[in-house]
Motif scaffolding. Structure first.
Motif, PDB file in Angstrom:
ATOM      1  N   MET A  81       0.732  -1.430   0.029  1.00  0.00           N
ATOM      2  CA  MET A  81       0.067   0.409   0.229  1.00  0.00           C
ATOM      3  C   MET A  81       1.151   1.509  -0.437  1.00  0.00           C
ATOM      4  O   MET A  81       0.795   2.457  -0.512  1.00  0.00           O
ATOM      5  CB  MET A  81      -0.603   0.446   1.204  1.00  0.00           C
ATOM      6  CG  MET A  81      -2.010   1.490   0.957  1.00  0.00           C
ATOM      7  SD  MET A  81      -3.069   1.420   0.125  1.00  0.00           S
ATOM      8  CE  MET A  81      -4.794   1.056   0.416  1.00  0.00           C
ATOM      9  N   ARG A  82       1.785   1.356   0.831  1.00  0.00           N
ATOM     10  CA  ARG A  82       3.365   2.572   0.456  1.00  0.00           C
ATOM     11  C   ARG A  82       3.172   2.800  -0.411  1.00  0.00           C
ATOM     12  O   ARG A  82       3.519   3.769  -1.204  1.00  0.00           O
ATOM     13  CB  ARG A  82       4.220   2.124   2.020  1.00  0.00           C
ATOM     14  CG  ARG A  82       5.084   3.645   2.111  1.00  0.00           C
ATOM     15  CD  ARG A  82       5.758   3.369   3.163  1.00  0.00           C
ATOM     16  NE  ARG A  82       7.057   2.450   3.048  1.00  0.00           N
ATOM     17  CZ  ARG A  82       8.063   2.694   2.176  1.00  0.00           C
ATOM     18  NH1 ARG A  82       7.756   3.912   0.945  1.00  0.00           N
ATOM     19  NH2 ARG A  82       8.681   1.456   1.858  1.00  0.00           N
ATOM     20  N   GLY A  90      -6.145   7.033  -3.677  1.00  0.00           N
ATOM     21  CA  GLY A  90      -6.015   5.226  -3.502  1.00  0.00           C
ATOM     22  C   GLY A  90      -7.647   4.552  -3.199  1.00  0.00           C
ATOM     23  O   GLY A  90      -7.433   3.606  -4.021  1.00  0.00           O
ATOM     24  N   ASP A  91      -8.099   5.133  -2.590  1.00  0.00           N
ATOM     25  CA  ASP A  91      -9.386   4.061  -2.007  1.00  0.00           C
ATOM     26  C   ASP A  91     -10.212   5.175  -3.127  1.00  0.00           C
ATOM     27  O   ASP A  91     -11.903   3.869  -3.454  1.00  0.00           O
ATOM     28  CB  ASP A  91      -9.654   5.099  -0.812  1.00  0.00           C
ATOM     29  CG  ASP A  91      -8.775   4.459   0.053  1.00  0.00           C
ATOM     30  OD1 ASP A  91      -8.574   3.198   0.125  1.00  0.00           O
ATOM     31  OD2 ASP A  91      -9.045   5.500   1.817  1.00  0.00           O
ATOM     32  N   LEU A 114       1.254   6.886  -6.624  1.00  0.00           N
ATOM     33  CA  LEU A 114      -0.046   7.448  -6.625  1.00  0.00           C
ATOM     34  C   LEU A 114       0.730   9.463  -6.761  1.00  0.00           C
ATOM     35  O   LEU A 114       0.166   9.895  -7.541  1.00  0.00           O
ATOM     36  CB  LEU A 114      -1.197   7.267  -6.188  1.00  0.00           C
ATOM     37  CG  LEU A 114      -1.936   5.951  -6.299  1.00  0.00           C
ATOM     38  CD1 LEU A 114      -3.055   6.055  -5.523  1.00  0.00           C
ATOM     39  CD2 LEU A 114      -3.110   6.133  -8.414  1.00  0.00           C
ATOM     40  N   ALA A 115       1.185   9.509  -5.136  1.00  0.00           N
ATOM     41  CA  ALA A 115       1.767  10.488  -5.727  1.00  0.00           C
ATOM     42  C   ALA A 115       2.977  11.255  -6.549  1.00  0.00           C
ATOM     43  O   ALA A 115       2.693  12.593  -6.794  1.00  0.00           O
ATOM     44  CB  ALA A 115       2.393  10.765  -4.160  1.00  0.00           C
ATOM     45  N   GLY A 116       3.252  10.267  -6.729  1.00  0.00           N
ATOM     46  CA  GLY A 116       4.833  11.137  -7.816  1.00  0.00           C
ATOM     47  C   GLY A 116       3.551  11.343  -8.916  1.00  0.00           C
ATOM     48  O   GLY A 116       4.514  11.222 -10.144  1.00  0.00           O
ATOM     49  N   VAL A 117       2.407  10.793  -9.362  1.00  0.00           N
ATOM     50  CA  VAL A 117       1.738  11.349 -10.521  1.00  0.00           C
ATOM     51  C   VAL A 117       0.271  12.492 -10.166  1.00  0.00           C
ATOM     52  O   VAL A 117      -0.904  12.232 -10.752  1.00  0.00           O
ATOM     53  CB  VAL A 117       1.099   9.754 -11.611  1.00  0.00           C
ATOM     54  CG1 VAL A 117       1.760   9.263 -12.185  1.00  0.00           C
ATOM     55  CG2 VAL A 117      -0.149   9.061 -11.189  1.00  0.00           C
ATOM     56  N   GLU A 118       0.811  12.755  -9.721  1.00  0.00           N
ATOM     57  CA  GLU A 118      -0.055  14.331  -8.784  1.00  0.00           C
ATOM     58  C   GLU A 118      -1.614  13.346  -8.072  1.00  0.00           C
ATOM     59  O   GLU A 118      -2.767  13.694  -8.915  1.00  0.00           O
ATOM     60  CB  GLU A 118      -0.055  15.309  -9.345  1.00  0.00           C
ATOM     61  CG  GLU A 118       1.632  15.761  -9.922  1.00  0.00           C
ATOM     62  CD  GLU A 118       1.119  16.702 -11.556  1.00  0.00           C
ATOM     63  OE1 GLU A 118       0.123  16.998 -11.918  1.00  0.00           O
ATOM     64  OE2 GLU A 118       2.236  16.764 -11.688  1.00  0.00           O
ATOM     65  N   LEU A 142      -0.646   4.792 -16.120  1.00  0.00           N
ATOM     66  CA  LEU A 142       1.142   5.443 -15.772  1.00  0.00           C
ATOM     67  C   LEU A 142       1.627   5.280 -14.723  1.00  0.00           C
ATOM     68  O   LEU A 142       2.509   4.260 -14.628  1.00  0.00           O
ATOM     69  CB  LEU A 142       1.319   6.905 -16.332  1.00  0.00           C
ATOM     70  CG  LEU A 142       2.393   7.300 -16.045  1.00  0.00           C
ATOM     71  CD1 LEU A 142       3.321   6.292 -17.067  1.00  0.00           C
ATOM     72  CD2 LEU A 142       2.949   8.388 -15.908  1.00  0.00           C
ATOM     73  N   ALA A 143       1.054   5.301 -13.420  1.00  0.00           N
ATOM     74  CA  ALA A 143       1.147   4.772 -12.095  1.00  0.00           C
ATOM     75  C   ALA A 143       1.985   2.979 -12.685  1.00  0.00           C
ATOM     76  O   ALA A 143       2.568   2.989 -11.394  1.00  0.00           O
ATOM     77  CB  ALA A 143       0.257   5.555 -10.948  1.00  0.00           C
TER      78      ALA A 143
END
Length: 213
Positions: A115-116, A131-132, A122-126, A148-149
């Motif tokens: 999950m981490r 996630g939920d 996800l943070a890396g693609v804004e 992409l992520a």
């Protein structure tokens, strides 16, 4: 492992004796090779050959090596080739994070750790904190980012892009091009882009090969 990029060594694809693609070239880590040509010219067949899912109607020869590994000698599931298509193809029965966790390598152990990794991607693609979400609730641009992520977390050796920007509107298209190409550079991934769009080729900034003209 030293990154050498992608080397296409005499890759030739034919259909019923007619040669569609014949290529020998190098794509450095983080660089993009753009293949352009009309529909039916063999662009997608080239991606299918590299990915390991070329239809039996085609005949292909030649080798593709990524960082010195001959991927064309491996079964599809061992090639570790990341592919983005026109459609994001997210799993509808999984959350956004679930889609990413599905793609993570088995070496990432434990649900919390997986999950981490998914949240970081996800943070890396804004898309931090999304996630939920159910993929059905996302906009087209958000789905493209998740796709992409998901490809990037799978730790691919290279990226294959099959017109992945073609269904986005002009502004989103420009954003996604910049994001995809910058992520490839960041990760040192050689990229093979198939497109009809001259603007895609220009944004990619690498060598352009035209086939079937």
């Amino acid at each position: 492992m030293t990154k050498e990029g992608l080397f296409l060594d005499g890759v030739t694809i034919a259909l019923e004796g007619r040669v569609l693609v014949s290529l020998t070239c190098r794509v450095a880590p983080g660089e993009v090779l753009t293949v352009m040509g009309p529909s039916g010219a063999g662009k997608s067949s080239l991606l299918a050959y590299l990915g390991g899912f070329l239809e039996p109607a085609f005949t292909a020869r030649g080798r593709a090596l990524v960082d010195g590994v001959e991927i064309t000698a491996l079964p599809a599931e061992e090639r570790h080739v990341g592919i983005l298509f026109q459609d994001p193809l997210l799993f509808p029965h999984m959350s956004v994070a679930g889609n990413l966790m599905f793609a993570l390598p088995e070496s990432v152990k434990g649900r919390a750790e997986r999950m981490r990794h998914a949240e970081a991607a996800l943070a890396g693609v804004e898309m931090a904190g999304m996630g939920d979400r159910d993929p059905a609730t996302l906009s087209g641009g958000q789905k493209a980012r998740v796709a992409l992520a998901r490809v990037l977390v799978s730790e691919p050796r290279m990226l294959l892009l099959d017109e992945p920007f073609s269904k986005l509107d002009m502004e989103l298209r420009q954003q996604m091009r910049m994001l995809v190409f910058s992520k490839a550079r960041e990760s040192g991934l050689p990229v093979l882009l198939v497109t009809h769009d001259e603007a895609d080729a220009k944004a990619a900034g690498g060598e352009i090969v035209r086939i079937g003209e």
